[in-house]
Each structure stands twice: as structure tokens, then as C-alpha cells.
Scaffold this active site. Structure first.
Site, PDB file in Angstrom:
ATOM      1  N   SER A  97      62.875  -8.693  61.511  1.00 53.93           N
ATOM      2  CA  SER A  97      63.584  -9.634  62.382  1.00 53.93           C
ATOM      3  C   SER A  97      64.839 -10.075  61.647  1.00 53.93           C
ATOM      4  O   SER A  97      64.777 -10.885  60.723  1.00 53.93           O
ATOM      5  CB  SER A  97      62.704 -10.845  62.699  1.00 53.93           C
ATOM      6  OG  SER A  97      61.604 -10.467  63.487  1.00 53.93           O
ATOM      7  N   LYS A 172      64.514 -10.753  70.263  1.00 50.60           N
ATOM      8  CA  LYS A 172      63.552 -11.367  69.346  1.00 50.60           C
ATOM      9  C   LYS A 172      63.930 -12.816  69.041  1.00 50.60           C
ATOM     10  O   LYS A 172      63.061 -13.696  68.943  1.00 50.60           O
ATOM     11  CB  LYS A 172      63.458 -10.560  68.050  1.00 50.60           C
ATOM     12  CG  LYS A 172      62.551 -11.168  66.973  1.00 50.60           C
ATOM     13  CD  LYS A 172      61.112 -11.356  67.470  1.00 50.60           C
ATOM     14  CE  LYS A 172      60.247 -12.096  66.447  1.00 50.60           C
ATOM     15  NZ  LYS A 172      59.857 -11.273  65.308  1.00 50.60           N
ATOM     16  N   LYS A 240      64.161 -18.903  59.109  1.00 49.96           N
ATOM     17  CA  LYS A 240      65.140 -17.805  59.105  1.00 49.96           C
ATOM     18  C   LYS A 240      65.536 -17.429  60.528  1.00 49.96           C
ATOM     19  O   LYS A 240      66.726 -17.274  60.841  1.00 49.96           O
ATOM     20  CB  LYS A 240      64.550 -16.593  58.382  1.00 49.96           C
ATOM     21  CG  LYS A 240      65.350 -15.308  58.523  1.00 49.96           C
ATOM     22  CD  LYS A 240      64.690 -14.153  57.808  1.00 49.96           C
ATOM     23  CE  LYS A 240      63.394 -13.702  58.440  1.00 49.96           C
ATOM     24  NZ  LYS A 240      63.629 -12.974  59.724  1.00 49.96           N
TER      25      LYS A 240
END
Length: 295
Positions: A97, A172, A240
Site C-alpha cells: 500500500s 486502496k 502511513k
């Protein structure tokens, strides 16, 4: 039909993907700097490789499961990286990701070296990987996305081509915004139920099928209520992803006030030393001074 696949990155997520690929009959070469993680897959039938380059040279498909765009770049284009050993036309499937812009540049750089690239981040975590029930959102050329599915069908039941390189990573980020907000809402509601004296463990069944229901409610409300902090993910990984979502929002001039608050809560928990804990540890944010420590 099974395939020769290389896996670069055998952490919690990569390890589960590798385990599932082996269980479905694929031949797996694996490289990770953590030898113990490699050995765990070797014990299940994988072949250990001395470098990412060596692993890539042994396969037609290379799966990446890494923590950041910088690490992905080093693993592919650094010394003894994937690009140094891969055959022309090798398909790189990045299941990390990472930032969509970084992905587009990685895909372009790979193309210059005769390699193909599909970004295919996931939702469902390690538990769904082990049962082959991941949700994957893919970006890349249509023929490459279709080719990647020949391998990814072993780990996923929902696989959607979202557009060109980077589109999977953008999707995502949207997924992570929805998950993070849901985690926070369920944790907050759990705390209210506990403080109000309602049997929180009955809530998932009571709300099942209603508009408030969700996979996160069903899985995590009992874990929140019982302070079950076993690790299937990490709070700092969510930080993140929320950082990346906020960066994207700034570029697109999109107002995201709830995401901003949610991100700050996650940063506070990380600063308090909980970054390595599962999302279940969000309950620590609601801990009162008069309560017994739960860790």
C-alpha cells in the site's frame, strides 16, 4: 493451473499470501531480509533466495509486499533488486500500500526496463489471505491486470481493474479512509456501551443486518470490548495510509475533516508507543485514569 511465483517481503501480510500460494499448489521463491520469515515459508515448501534479483530470475511473476514506496523502489531497482534478475516481460505485482504518484513512476521505470507492472493493494488482511478471500483493487494495462489474476485468483475472491497504474493504490486509500473511520466509530460506540452497562458482546448480533452493521463491527466490537489486542495489523501502517490519503486530498483540494481527526488519533497512539499494536488498541484512546491498565 499453478505458476512459478516470487515473493519479495514475507512479513505478516506477505507471509500469509505466500502461505496461501503454496497451499494452492504454486511454486514459490521467497526473499526477505528477515531470515526467520523466509524460513517459515520454506518449512511449507517455498525456496529461499539470496536476493530479490535471484528470486525474480526464478519466476514469471514477482509479488511485492513491502511497507513503503522507498522500500519498493530499493527492492526493485536497487543493488541485486528485482530488475537486475528478472527476465524481460516479467510481471511485477505490487501488493504493498503506497502512494499512487510513486506507483505511476515505478511502473514507468519498470516499463523502460522491459518489465510489466500491476499495482494490486488489498483489503481483508492476513486472515482473508489465508482463506483466499482477499479483495483486490488493480491498476495497470488491461492485459497485465488479466495476467496477474491468473496468480491472484488463488488469494482473492474480489478482483477489480480500477484503471491505469496507480488507480489500484488510489482505491486502496479510499478503502483505508472508510476502514479507519469505521474502526474509530466502533471503538467509540463500544466504550459507550461498556460505560452505559450494556452487554457489548450482544451488540454485533443485535445490529446484524441493520444499517449500522459492517464487517468491522462484527469482527472488532467483541475485540474492543474484551481488549483483545492480538496483532493482525498495525496502527502505524494505518497512519502511513491516512497520511497518503491526506496528501492526495491536498492535491485534489478535497475537504476531509473526519479523516483529519481520525489521523490525529492514530498519530497520538503511535506517539504513545502503540504504533506496533493492532487496530483493536484504539480502545487505549478511551482509557480513563480510574480504569485498570489493559496492556
Amino acid at each position: 493451473m499453478t505458476h512459478k511465483v516470487s515473493l519479495i517481503g514475507a512479513g505478516a501480510m506477505g507471509g500469509a499470501i505466500g502461505e496461501r500460494l503454496l497451499a494452492t499448489g504454486n511454486r514459490l521463491a521467497v526473499f526477505d531480509l528477515d531470515k526467520a520469515k523466509v524460513e517459515a515459508l520454506v518449512a511449507r515448501g517455498a525456496t529461499a533466495m539470496a536476493s530479490a534479483a535471484e528470486a525474480a530470475g526464478a519466476s514469471d511473476y514477482v509479488i511485492l509486499s513491502l511497507n513503503s514506496a522507498a522500500i519498493v523502489r530499493r527492492a526493485v531497482f536497487g543493488d541485486a533488486g528485482v530488475a537486475a534478475g528478472a527476465k524481460p516481460g516479467t510481471l511485477i505485482i505490487d501488493m504493498s500500500s503506497i502512494d499512487p504518484d510513486a506507483t505511476r513512476q515505478l511502473a514507468a521505470d519498470a516499463s523502460e526496463k522491459g518489465l510489466r507492472w500491476v499495482d494490486s493493494p488489498l483489503s481483508g488482511g492476513a486472515p482473508k489471505a489465508l482463506t483466499g478471500e482477499l479483495t483486490l483493487m488493480a491498476g495497470g494495462e488491461a492485459e497485465d491486470v488479466a495476467d496477474a489474476h491468473k496468480v491472484l485468483r488463488h488469494v482473492a475472491t474480489n478482483y477489480t481493474h480500477m484503471g491505469p497504474a496507480g488507480a489500484g493504490q488510489t482505491t486502496k486509500l479510499i478503502n483505508q479512509v472508510l476502514c479507519a473511520l469505521n474502526f474509530m466509530a466502533v471503538a467509540e460506540a463500544t466504550k459507550l456501551a461498556l460505560d452505559a452497562g450494556v452487554d457489548a458482546l450482544k451488540i454485533p448480533q443485535a445490529l446484524k443486518g441493520g444499517r449500522a452493521d459492517s464487517a468491522i463491527l462484527q469482527e472488532y466490537l467483541p475485540r474492543f470490548a474484551t481488549r483483545d489486542y492480538r496483532r493482525t495489523g498495525r496502527i502505524d501502517n494505518m497512519v502511513k495510509d491516512l497520511n497518503a490519503a491526506q496528501d492526495l486530498a491536498r492535491r485534489t483540494h478535497t475537504a476531509m475533516p473526519l479523516t483529519a481527526v481520525c489521523a490525529e488519533v492514530h498519530r497520538l497512539l503511535t506517539a504513545a508507543g502503540l504504533g506496533g499494536e493492532d487496530q483493536a488498541a484504539l480502545m487505549e484512546f478511551f482509557q480513563r485514569k480510574d480504569e485498570e491498565p489493559s496492556r
